[in-house]
Scaffold this motif. Structure first.
Motif, PDB file in Angstrom:
ATOM      1  N   GLU A 254      24.581  26.951  36.705  1.00 48.29           N
ATOM      2  CA  GLU A 254      25.826  26.226  36.466  1.00 48.29           C
ATOM      3  C   GLU A 254      27.024  27.055  36.913  1.00 48.29           C
ATOM      4  N   LEU A 255      27.016  28.332  36.579  1.00 50.01           N
ATOM      5  CA  LEU A 255      28.098  29.220  36.999  1.00 50.01           C
ATOM      6  C   LEU A 255      28.121  29.369  38.513  1.00 50.01           C
ATOM      7  N   ALA A 256      26.935  29.350  39.117  1.00 50.27           N
ATOM      8  CA  ALA A 256      26.856  29.464  40.580  1.00 50.27           C
ATOM      9  C   ALA A 256      27.559  28.299  41.253  1.00 50.27           C
ATOM     10  N   ARG A 257      27.381  27.107  40.689  1.00 48.17           N
ATOM     11  CA  ARG A 257      28.045  25.926  41.253  1.00 48.17           C
ATOM     12  C   ARG A 257      29.558  26.029  41.108  1.00 48.17           C
ATOM     13  N   VAL A 258      29.999  26.488  39.958  1.00 46.93           N
ATOM     14  CA  VAL A 258      31.439  26.627  39.710  1.00 46.93           C
ATOM     15  C   VAL A 258      32.039  27.656  40.661  1.00 46.93           C
ATOM     16  N   VAL A 259      31.343  28.779  40.827  1.00 49.30           N
ATOM     17  CA  VAL A 259      31.822  29.836  41.725  1.00 49.30           C
ATOM     18  C   VAL A 259      31.910  29.325  43.154  1.00 49.30           C
ATOM     19  N   GLN A 260      30.888  28.565  43.580  1.00 50.57           N
ATOM     20  CA  GLN A 260      30.880  28.033  44.940  1.00 50.57           C
ATOM     21  C   GLN A 260      32.067  27.107  45.185  1.00 50.57           C
ATOM     22  N   GLN A 261      32.423  26.313  44.162  1.00 52.32           N
ATOM     23  CA  GLN A 261      33.570  25.416  44.299  1.00 52.32           C
ATOM     24  C   GLN A 261      34.884  26.188  44.280  1.00 52.32           C
ATOM     25  N   LEU A 262      34.940  27.218  43.446  1.00 50.74           N
ATOM     26  CA  LEU A 262      36.180  27.985  43.337  1.00 50.74           C
ATOM     27  C   LEU A 262      36.446  28.839  44.576  1.00 50.74           C
ATOM     28  N   ARG A 263      35.399  29.195  45.294  1.00 47.09           N
ATOM     29  CA  ARG A 263      35.588  30.087  46.434  1.00 47.09           C
ATOM     30  C   ARG A 263      36.383  29.432  47.561  1.00 47.09           C
ATOM     31  N   ILE A 264      36.481  28.105  47.519  1.00 47.17           N
ATOM     32  CA  ILE A 264      37.303  27.431  48.524  1.00 47.17           C
ATOM     33  C   ILE A 264      38.771  27.804  48.352  1.00 47.17           C
ATOM     34  N   ILE A 265      39.113  28.356  47.158  1.00 46.97           N
ATOM     35  CA  ILE A 265      40.488  28.795  46.901  1.00 46.97           C
ATOM     36  C   ILE A 265      40.891  29.884  47.897  1.00 46.97           C
ATOM     37  N   ARG A 266      39.907  30.540  48.501  1.00 48.54           N
ATOM     38  CA  ARG A 266      40.221  31.609  49.467  1.00 48.54           C
ATOM     39  C   ARG A 266      41.108  31.112  50.601  1.00 48.54           C
ATOM     40  N   ILE A 267      41.017  29.814  50.896  1.00 49.07           N
ATOM     41  CA  ILE A 267      41.833  29.279  51.990  1.00 49.07           C
ATOM     42  C   ILE A 267      43.317  29.412  51.681  1.00 49.07           C
ATOM     43  N   LEU A 268      43.657  29.576  50.374  1.00 46.79           N
ATOM     44  CA  LEU A 268      45.065  29.743  50.003  1.00 46.79           C
ATOM     45  C   LEU A 268      45.657  31.026  50.579  1.00 46.79           C
ATOM     46  N   ARG A 269      44.790  31.958  50.976  1.00 47.36           N
ATOM     47  CA  ARG A 269      45.309  33.184  51.587  1.00 47.36           C
ATOM     48  C   ARG A 269      46.088  32.877  52.861  1.00 47.36           C
ATOM     49  N   THR A 270      45.762  31.739  53.481  1.00 45.38           N
ATOM     50  CA  THR A 270      46.490  31.353  54.688  1.00 45.38           C
ATOM     51  C   THR A 270      47.970  31.163  54.398  1.00 45.38           C
TER      52      THR A 270
END
Length: 276
Positions: free
Chosen positions: A105-121
Protein backbone atom coordinates in the motif's frame (compact mmCIF):
# COMPACT_ATOMS: atom_id res chain seq x y z
CA UNK A 1 30.50 30.44 -1.96
CA UNK A 2 29.61 33.80 -3.48
CA UNK A 3 32.01 33.25 -6.38
CA UNK A 4 30.49 29.84 -7.15
CA UNK A 5 26.85 30.88 -6.92
CA UNK A 6 26.89 34.44 -8.27
CA UNK A 7 29.99 34.88 -10.42
CA UNK A 8 30.77 31.44 -11.84
CA UNK A 9 28.65 30.96 -15.00
CA UNK A 10 29.49 27.24 -15.23
CA UNK A 11 27.77 26.40 -11.96
CA UNK A 12 24.57 28.14 -13.07
CA UNK A 13 24.67 26.26 -16.36
CA UNK A 14 25.19 23.00 -14.48
CA UNK A 15 22.10 23.61 -12.34
CA UNK A 16 20.10 24.57 -15.43
CA UNK A 17 21.20 21.36 -17.19
CA UNK A 18 20.27 19.33 -14.10
CA UNK A 19 16.80 20.91 -14.04
CA UNK A 20 16.11 20.13 -17.69
CA UNK A 21 17.61 16.63 -17.49
CA UNK A 22 15.59 15.93 -14.34
CA UNK A 23 12.35 16.87 -16.09
CA UNK A 24 13.22 14.49 -18.95
CA UNK A 25 14.03 11.70 -16.48
CA UNK A 26 10.68 12.11 -14.74
CA UNK A 27 8.84 11.86 -18.05
CA UNK A 28 10.78 8.79 -19.19
CA UNK A 29 10.49 6.99 -15.85
CA UNK A 30 6.75 7.66 -15.71
CA UNK A 31 6.34 6.27 -19.22
CA UNK A 32 8.33 3.11 -18.38
CA UNK A 33 6.87 2.55 -14.91
CA UNK A 34 4.32 0.03 -16.23
CA UNK A 35 7.15 -2.03 -17.74
CA UNK A 36 9.60 -1.80 -14.84
CA UNK A 37 10.60 -5.46 -15.13
CA UNK A 38 11.72 -5.01 -18.76
CA UNK A 39 13.74 -1.84 -18.13
CA UNK A 40 14.92 -2.56 -14.59
CA UNK A 41 18.59 -1.64 -15.19
CA UNK A 42 17.73 1.49 -17.13
CA UNK A 43 15.30 2.67 -14.44
CA UNK A 44 17.92 1.92 -11.77
CA UNK A 45 20.41 4.18 -13.58
CA UNK A 46 17.78 6.93 -13.78
CA UNK A 47 17.15 6.58 -10.04
CA UNK A 48 20.85 7.13 -9.36
CA UNK A 49 20.93 10.15 -11.66
CA UNK A 50 17.83 11.58 -10.00
CA UNK A 51 19.48 11.26 -6.58
CA UNK A 52 22.61 13.00 -7.89
CA UNK A 53 20.47 15.82 -9.32
CA UNK A 54 18.75 16.24 -5.96
CA UNK A 55 22.13 16.46 -4.23
CA UNK A 56 23.15 19.22 -6.70
CA UNK A 57 20.06 21.22 -5.71
CA UNK A 58 20.92 20.93 -2.02
CA UNK A 59 24.54 21.87 -2.70
CA UNK A 60 23.29 25.02 -4.44
CA UNK A 61 21.08 25.87 -1.46
CA UNK A 62 23.96 25.20 0.94
CA UNK A 63 26.28 27.51 -1.00
CA UNK A 64 23.68 30.27 -0.95
CA UNK A 65 23.35 29.83 2.81
CA UNK A 66 27.11 30.12 3.21
CA UNK A 67 27.11 33.27 1.09
CA UNK A 68 24.29 35.06 2.92
CA UNK A 69 22.00 33.01 5.14
CA UNK A 70 19.74 35.87 6.25
CA UNK A 71 19.60 37.39 2.79
CA UNK A 72 18.60 34.00 1.39
CA UNK A 73 15.33 33.97 3.34
CA UNK A 74 14.54 37.58 2.45
CA UNK A 75 14.27 36.65 -1.24
CA UNK A 76 10.87 35.12 -2.01
CA UNK A 77 12.28 33.23 -5.00
CA UNK A 78 14.87 31.54 -2.79
CA UNK A 79 12.13 30.49 -0.38
CA UNK A 80 10.10 29.14 -3.31
CA UNK A 81 13.15 27.23 -4.55
CA UNK A 82 13.73 25.76 -1.08
CA UNK A 83 10.09 24.67 -0.66
CA UNK A 84 10.02 22.98 -4.08
CA UNK A 85 13.31 21.18 -3.39
CA UNK A 86 12.26 19.93 0.04
CA UNK A 87 8.75 19.07 -1.13
CA UNK A 88 10.05 16.92 -3.98
CA UNK A 89 12.45 15.17 -1.58
CA UNK A 90 9.65 13.73 0.57
CA UNK A 91 8.65 11.00 -1.94
CA UNK A 92 12.31 9.97 -2.19
CA UNK A 93 12.50 9.56 1.60
CA UNK A 94 9.23 7.62 1.68
CA UNK A 95 10.72 5.26 -0.90
CA UNK A 96 13.36 4.14 1.61
CA UNK A 97 10.75 3.75 4.36
CA UNK A 98 8.76 1.61 1.96
CA UNK A 99 11.79 -0.56 1.24
CA UNK A 100 12.29 -1.17 4.97
CA UNK A 101 8.61 -1.74 5.71
CA UNK A 102 7.84 -3.74 2.59
CA UNK A 103 4.25 -2.57 2.38
CA UNK A 104 2.46 -2.75 -0.96
CA UNK A 105 0.00 0.00 0.00
CA UNK A 106 2.82 2.39 0.86
CA UNK A 107 4.55 1.44 -2.38
CA UNK A 108 1.52 2.58 -4.35
CA UNK A 109 1.34 5.86 -2.46
CA UNK A 110 5.06 6.49 -2.97
CA UNK A 111 4.76 5.76 -6.69
CA UNK A 112 1.96 8.31 -7.01
CA UNK A 113 3.77 10.91 -4.93
CA UNK A 114 6.97 10.63 -6.94
CA UNK A 115 5.28 12.42 -9.82
CA UNK A 116 5.69 15.51 -7.59
CA UNK A 117 9.31 15.53 -8.81
CA UNK A 118 8.10 17.26 -11.96
CA UNK A 119 7.54 20.34 -9.76
CA UNK A 120 11.30 20.81 -9.80
CA UNK A 121 10.81 22.18 -13.29
CA UNK A 122 9.21 25.21 -11.61
CA UNK A 123 12.70 26.06 -10.38
CA UNK A 124 13.35 27.28 -13.92
CA UNK A 125 11.35 30.38 -13.00
CA UNK A 126 14.12 31.24 -10.55
CA UNK A 127 16.75 30.90 -13.27
CA UNK A 128 15.18 32.91 -16.09
CA UNK A 129 14.36 36.58 -15.58
CA UNK A 130 11.63 36.46 -18.25
CA UNK A 131 9.82 33.65 -16.45
CA UNK A 132 10.11 35.53 -13.17
CA UNK A 133 8.50 38.59 -14.77
CA UNK A 134 5.60 36.50 -16.07
CA UNK A 135 5.02 34.76 -12.73
CA UNK A 136 5.22 37.99 -10.73
CA UNK A 137 2.92 39.70 -13.22
CA UNK A 138 0.28 36.98 -12.77
CA UNK A 139 0.53 37.28 -8.98
CA UNK A 140 0.23 41.07 -9.15
CA UNK A 141 -2.79 40.76 -11.46
CA UNK A 142 -4.57 38.56 -8.92
CA UNK A 143 -3.98 41.26 -6.29
CA UNK A 144 -5.23 44.17 -8.39
CA UNK A 145 -8.13 42.44 -10.12
CA UNK A 146 -10.14 41.57 -7.03
CA UNK A 147 -12.76 44.29 -7.56
CA UNK A 148 -12.91 43.60 -11.30
CA UNK A 149 -13.55 39.90 -10.67
CA UNK A 150 -16.20 40.80 -8.08
CA UNK A 151 -17.91 43.10 -10.57
CA UNK A 152 -17.80 40.39 -13.25
CA UNK A 153 -19.29 37.93 -10.76
CA UNK A 154 -22.20 40.30 -10.03
CA UNK A 155 -22.82 40.91 -13.74
CA UNK A 156 -22.76 37.21 -14.60
CA UNK A 157 -25.20 36.43 -11.75
CA UNK A 158 -27.60 39.12 -13.01
CA UNK A 159 -27.43 37.82 -16.57
CA UNK A 160 -27.89 34.23 -15.38
CA UNK A 161 -31.09 35.17 -13.49
CA UNK A 162 -32.37 37.12 -16.51
CA UNK A 163 -31.64 34.12 -18.75
CA UNK A 164 -33.55 31.77 -16.45
CA UNK A 165 -36.62 34.01 -16.67
CA UNK A 166 -36.34 34.93 -20.36
CA UNK A 167 -35.61 31.49 -21.79
CA UNK A 168 -38.11 29.45 -19.78
CA UNK A 169 -40.07 28.77 -22.96
CA UNK A 170 -36.92 27.43 -24.58
CA UNK A 171 -36.25 25.10 -21.63
CA UNK A 172 -39.80 23.69 -21.72
CA UNK A 173 -40.14 23.65 -25.49
CA UNK A 174 -41.29 20.45 -27.20
CA UNK A 175 -39.59 21.34 -30.48
CA UNK A 176 -37.45 18.35 -31.51
CA UNK A 177 -33.67 18.43 -31.98
CA UNK A 178 -32.95 21.41 -29.70
CA UNK A 179 -29.25 21.00 -28.98
CA UNK A 180 -28.84 23.41 -26.06
CA UNK A 181 -32.17 23.08 -24.27
CA UNK A 182 -30.37 22.34 -21.01
CA UNK A 183 -28.22 25.50 -21.27
CA UNK A 184 -30.40 27.69 -19.01
CA UNK A 185 -32.16 24.98 -17.03
CA UNK A 186 -31.05 26.32 -13.64
CA UNK A 187 -28.70 28.92 -12.18
CA UNK A 188 -25.70 26.62 -12.30
CA UNK A 189 -26.20 25.72 -15.96
CA UNK A 190 -26.84 29.37 -16.81
CA UNK A 191 -23.52 30.37 -15.22
CA UNK A 192 -21.77 27.63 -17.14
CA UNK A 193 -23.37 28.71 -20.44
CA UNK A 194 -22.53 32.36 -19.86
CA UNK A 195 -18.91 31.43 -19.16
CA UNK A 196 -18.92 29.49 -22.43
CA UNK A 197 -20.25 32.56 -24.22
CA UNK A 198 -17.52 34.59 -22.53
CA UNK A 199 -15.04 32.56 -24.59
CA UNK A 200 -17.19 32.98 -27.75
CA UNK A 201 -17.47 29.20 -28.03
CA UNK A 202 -20.47 28.16 -30.21
CA UNK A 203 -22.30 31.38 -29.45
CA UNK A 204 -23.77 31.54 -32.97
CA UNK A 205 -25.09 27.97 -32.79
CA UNK A 206 -26.55 28.65 -29.35
CA UNK A 207 -28.26 31.81 -30.57
CA UNK A 208 -29.77 30.07 -33.59
CA UNK A 209 -31.00 27.23 -31.41
CA UNK A 210 -32.67 29.55 -28.89
CA UNK A 211 -34.43 31.60 -31.58
CA UNK A 212 -36.32 28.46 -32.63
CA UNK A 213 -38.35 28.59 -29.41
CA UNK A 214 -37.97 32.17 -28.13
CA UNK A 215 -38.59 35.59 -29.66
CA UNK A 216 -35.48 36.16 -31.84
CA UNK A 217 -35.26 39.82 -30.83
CA UNK A 218 -35.05 38.98 -27.12
CA UNK A 219 -32.53 36.20 -27.72
CA UNK A 220 -30.32 38.33 -29.97
CA UNK A 221 -30.37 41.34 -27.63
CA UNK A 222 -29.50 39.19 -24.60
CA UNK A 223 -26.66 37.21 -26.16
CA UNK A 224 -25.11 40.10 -28.11
CA UNK A 225 -25.26 42.31 -25.01
CA UNK A 226 -23.54 39.63 -22.93
CA UNK A 227 -20.90 39.05 -25.61
CA UNK A 228 -20.18 42.79 -25.75
CA UNK A 229 -19.97 43.18 -21.97
CA UNK A 230 -18.27 39.92 -21.12
CA UNK A 231 -16.19 38.89 -24.10
CA UNK A 232 -15.05 42.35 -25.17
CA UNK A 233 -15.20 44.83 -22.28
CA UNK A 234 -14.08 42.59 -19.42
CA UNK A 235 -11.58 40.72 -21.57
CA UNK A 236 -9.95 43.98 -22.67
CA UNK A 237 -9.89 45.15 -19.05
CA UNK A 238 -8.06 41.95 -18.09
CA UNK A 239 -5.55 42.41 -20.91
CA UNK A 240 -5.02 46.06 -19.98
CA UNK A 241 -4.38 45.23 -16.32
CA UNK A 242 -2.02 42.41 -17.34
CA UNK A 243 0.02 44.65 -19.67
CA UNK A 244 0.17 47.43 -17.08
CA UNK A 245 1.39 45.07 -14.36
CA UNK A 246 3.84 43.43 -16.74
CA UNK A 247 5.45 46.79 -17.38
CA UNK A 248 5.60 47.62 -13.66
CA UNK A 249 7.06 44.25 -12.66
CA UNK A 250 9.61 44.39 -15.48
CA UNK A 251 10.83 47.83 -14.36
CA UNK A 252 10.93 46.69 -10.73
CA UNK A 253 13.06 43.63 -11.55
CA UNK A 254 15.42 45.70 -13.70
CA UNK A 255 15.81 48.18 -10.83
CA UNK A 256 16.58 45.33 -8.41
CA UNK A 257 19.20 43.96 -10.79
CA UNK A 258 20.88 47.37 -11.10
CA UNK A 259 20.92 47.77 -7.32
CA UNK A 260 22.36 44.27 -6.93
CA UNK A 261 25.13 44.97 -9.45
CA UNK A 262 25.96 48.29 -7.78
CA UNK A 263 26.06 46.56 -4.40
CA UNK A 264 28.46 43.92 -5.71
CA UNK A 265 30.69 46.58 -7.26
CA UNK A 266 30.85 48.48 -3.98
CA UNK A 267 31.78 45.29 -2.12
CA UNK A 268 34.59 44.57 -4.61
CA UNK A 269 35.89 48.14 -4.25
CA UNK A 270 35.85 47.85 -0.45
CA UNK A 271 37.80 44.58 -0.59
CA UNK A 272 40.41 46.16 -2.88
CA UNK A 273 40.75 49.19 -0.58
CA UNK A 274 41.22 46.95 2.45
CA UNK A 275 43.97 44.98 0.70
CA UNK A 276 45.78 48.19 -0.26
Amino acid sequence: ANWVVEQNPYFGRLVLFVLLAGAVLVGVSTELSDRASEFYEFLAIMEILDTIFLIVFYVEIGLKWLDDFRGYWKDGWNVFDFVVTVGTTIPELLKYFDASAGGSELARVVQQLRIIRILRTLKLAVRFGSLRIIVETILEVFKTMGFIMFLLFLVIIIFALIANASFEAYENSEIPDLKYQYAFRDLGMSLRTLFQLLTLDNWVDLTNDITRAVDPVIAMIFIILWVLIGAFIFRNVFVGVMVNNFSKVSQSIQTERREFRNKRRLEKMRKKLRKE
